[in-house]
Design an enzyme around this catalytic site. Sequence first.
Site, PDB file in Angstrom:
ATOM      1  N   GLY A 581       0.785  -1.215   0.000  1.00  0.00           N
ATOM      2  CA  GLY A 581       0.000   0.000   0.000  1.00  0.00           C
ATOM      3  C   GLY A 581       0.823   1.274   0.000  1.00  0.00           C
ATOM      4  O   GLY A 581       0.849   1.995   0.998  1.00  0.00           O
ATOM      5  N   PHE A 662       2.705   2.323  -7.837  1.00  0.00           N
ATOM      6  CA  PHE A 662       1.771   1.726  -6.888  1.00  0.00           C
ATOM      7  C   PHE A 662       2.474   0.575  -6.179  1.00  0.00           C
ATOM      8  O   PHE A 662       3.275  -0.140  -6.789  1.00  0.00           O
ATOM      9  CB  PHE A 662       0.575   1.092  -7.614  1.00  0.00           C
ATOM     10  N   GLU A 663       2.147   0.362  -4.910  1.00  0.00           N
ATOM     11  CA  GLU A 663       2.349  -0.927  -4.255  1.00  0.00           C
ATOM     12  C   GLU A 663       0.960  -1.354  -3.800  1.00  0.00           C
ATOM     13  O   GLU A 663       0.448  -0.877  -2.785  1.00  0.00           O
ATOM     14  CB  GLU A 663       3.300  -0.816  -3.052  1.00  0.00           C
ATOM     15  N   VAL A 664       0.310  -2.208  -4.583  1.00  0.00           N
ATOM     16  CA  VAL A 664      -1.045  -2.628  -4.248  1.00  0.00           C
ATOM     17  C   VAL A 664      -0.979  -3.602  -3.077  1.00  0.00           C
ATOM     18  O   VAL A 664       0.088  -4.050  -2.673  1.00  0.00           O
ATOM     19  CB  VAL A 664      -1.751  -3.265  -5.461  1.00  0.00           C
TER      20      VAL A 664
END
Length: 715
Positions: A581, A662-664
Amino acid sequence: MIVRRRWTAAATTAILISAVLSHPGSGAAAPAPAPRPAVTLAGDETALVRVQLRDQAQLDQLVARGADLANRPRSADGRILADLVLTGAQLAELTAQGATAVQVVQRAGDGARHFAESVRAAQARTAAGLCAPAAGQRTTSAATAVDTLQFLQAYWWTTGGRTFVQTQVATTATDDPDVEITVSWRAADGATGSFPLTRFEDSGEYQYHYTLPVPVPSRPVQVTATSSLGGVSRPVTPALWPNAAPPPLPEGYQKDFIDAYLTPVDIQARIKRLARQYRGLVDVIDLPYKTQGYRRTATAYLGDPAAAAVVVESVRFGDQGMNGVQVRTVDPGRGNRPLTATYRDRVLTVSLATDRSGAVVSTTDDVAAVINARFPNRFRAFVEDGSAGLPMPVVAPVRLDDGLEGTEVPTKPWTVQALRIGKHRDGSRIGVLAYSQEHAREWATPLVTLEFAERMLANSRTDPATRELLEQVDIFVIPTVNPDGANYSFHDFNFQRKNLVNHCTGTSRDPRNRDAWGVDLNRNYTVGSYFDGYVGGSGNCLSGTYAGSGELSEAESRNVIALAREHRNIRFAMNVHSYGGYFMWPPGAYKADGRVTLPRPSIDESKLFLDSARRIVGAIAQERGTVTWPSQTGPVADVLYSAAGNSADELYYELGIFAWDFEVGNDRWNDETGQWEGVGFQPPFEEAHAESQEYAGGLVEMVRVARDYAAAQEG
């Protein structure tokens, strides 16, 4: 007693580190955390494990040894927790050294199970017709200087029916590692409480004190910070985060196009289908540099690695006629015979040398040397580590094999493909690039980019707003940058991070290292690279952040840059990674001495990055309330770590593209345990599906950002 709360990021870190801690939040008594089951692993089992480390020294040792960890560590109350990819034996070693296992985030077999479950669920859908308490104060004398405190961040938000507050505070006593800072809060309902902050240093430089988001009973209306030196901040009213939301979706808006985890073969088929289904809106671009393919050389141990052995390896790949080739050593049975090697009918025979009495006298070194000298274009051989100079045993025929398990995967060099989506695909409109799966094990990331692509295409027929976006923006999507590594992750070793190109030499090519070979593609670019002295890459071919044999040595990284160079209308880009996140932008790297980052964006560009981030984070939150924390929103080098040679820096500094990451897979709050918990690289498909839906919405908002930017430039 003074309890030190401190986290220091090692300047030499070339790995990913992540951790999640619980934090006391409200003045009301919190429910007792539910007990966790004991964490156990078999000795040869591999898993992603959340570990509470003994102390900072143990973390530094892990960093120096190149351990495989994920994201930045977080620390509070004197504890450091980190997510590590470990075998059972390695976990036992850490435990013996004082560490404590907290949670198995994901076991090695979970990826295959979650993949199979996702496929079964997709088939079923098809059949159904469905698409803390305050810190102790240190005693100070009248002569002690009072420090000055400043809030750098103070934000609140609500998600899942819970309200959270997060703060960062800086002290002017930057050189004092024992300064403790406590934040007191007052909520709109009159409740009060406090929590401690943790000192954060990076590359030996003090940055701030911070905490993970803390639950509070209602909207916080005031926070105040105090330090153990006597400093007191001015009261601050936390701001709503991110305080931005996309336009509401129209009735009938189409989404949820993702039914299962997708292998590169599946992705290739979907690209072909989209091009056929939306002929007027889609071009398929074959990127110019073919990857190695799902291939490896064939190897075998000639002998027993526990006693004496030579590793024999084919020069060509196993699928090029070398799988199944046999190799053996024989005793000639006569005295005074020389060491010889022959290759006939796919059998390599090494006849060992004997002395006058007929006793074998060849050593492991002799055998490796004769194979290399006799057949340099067909075989390589080296002495297995620990076997140098030992007598070479007589070995019955063993077969060379590449060890690859994915029998249905094509073995030829792979052509990476990009989708180009829009009404005007001629460079006359502003371009947006979304690309994913640079790291093989991040299975959820291509689900995000493909869900995004399908939303744009399907809704262009029914939604005027989407149709307008495709009139105004030229969209490029690379669903899988690293297909070879992804195939290996799906079929052989689900924690594979890198590609399949093996630059190792000597004993590093020992087959026992097969799951550590490859290049970290997001360390292989030219800006702020390991080769220029920046932190966060490695020259060790077995490291998780191995930067390659040189800048842009890999076809996969060259493909990303070739696409951006060929289409200079691309002005915005998003690199989709997992997990944790984060929402980030350049600079992404620094040099260790003095923590000197790449140049900072201008004031105007910094504002564009942050304002756009608020919009995109707000769009992500619309799906299920997931909020990317403000502490994890910002430049890569500030909110994560230094990542030498990453692609976002390349796109921004070399090509002038506003490039994000992004870091999902955001951490999820668990009310029962009172902790933020990680989801892993390959969570159960239900979680991966949810990530695809929320982050696809973020990519749609990025298209709106690009449209608005182009309109402002024209105005």
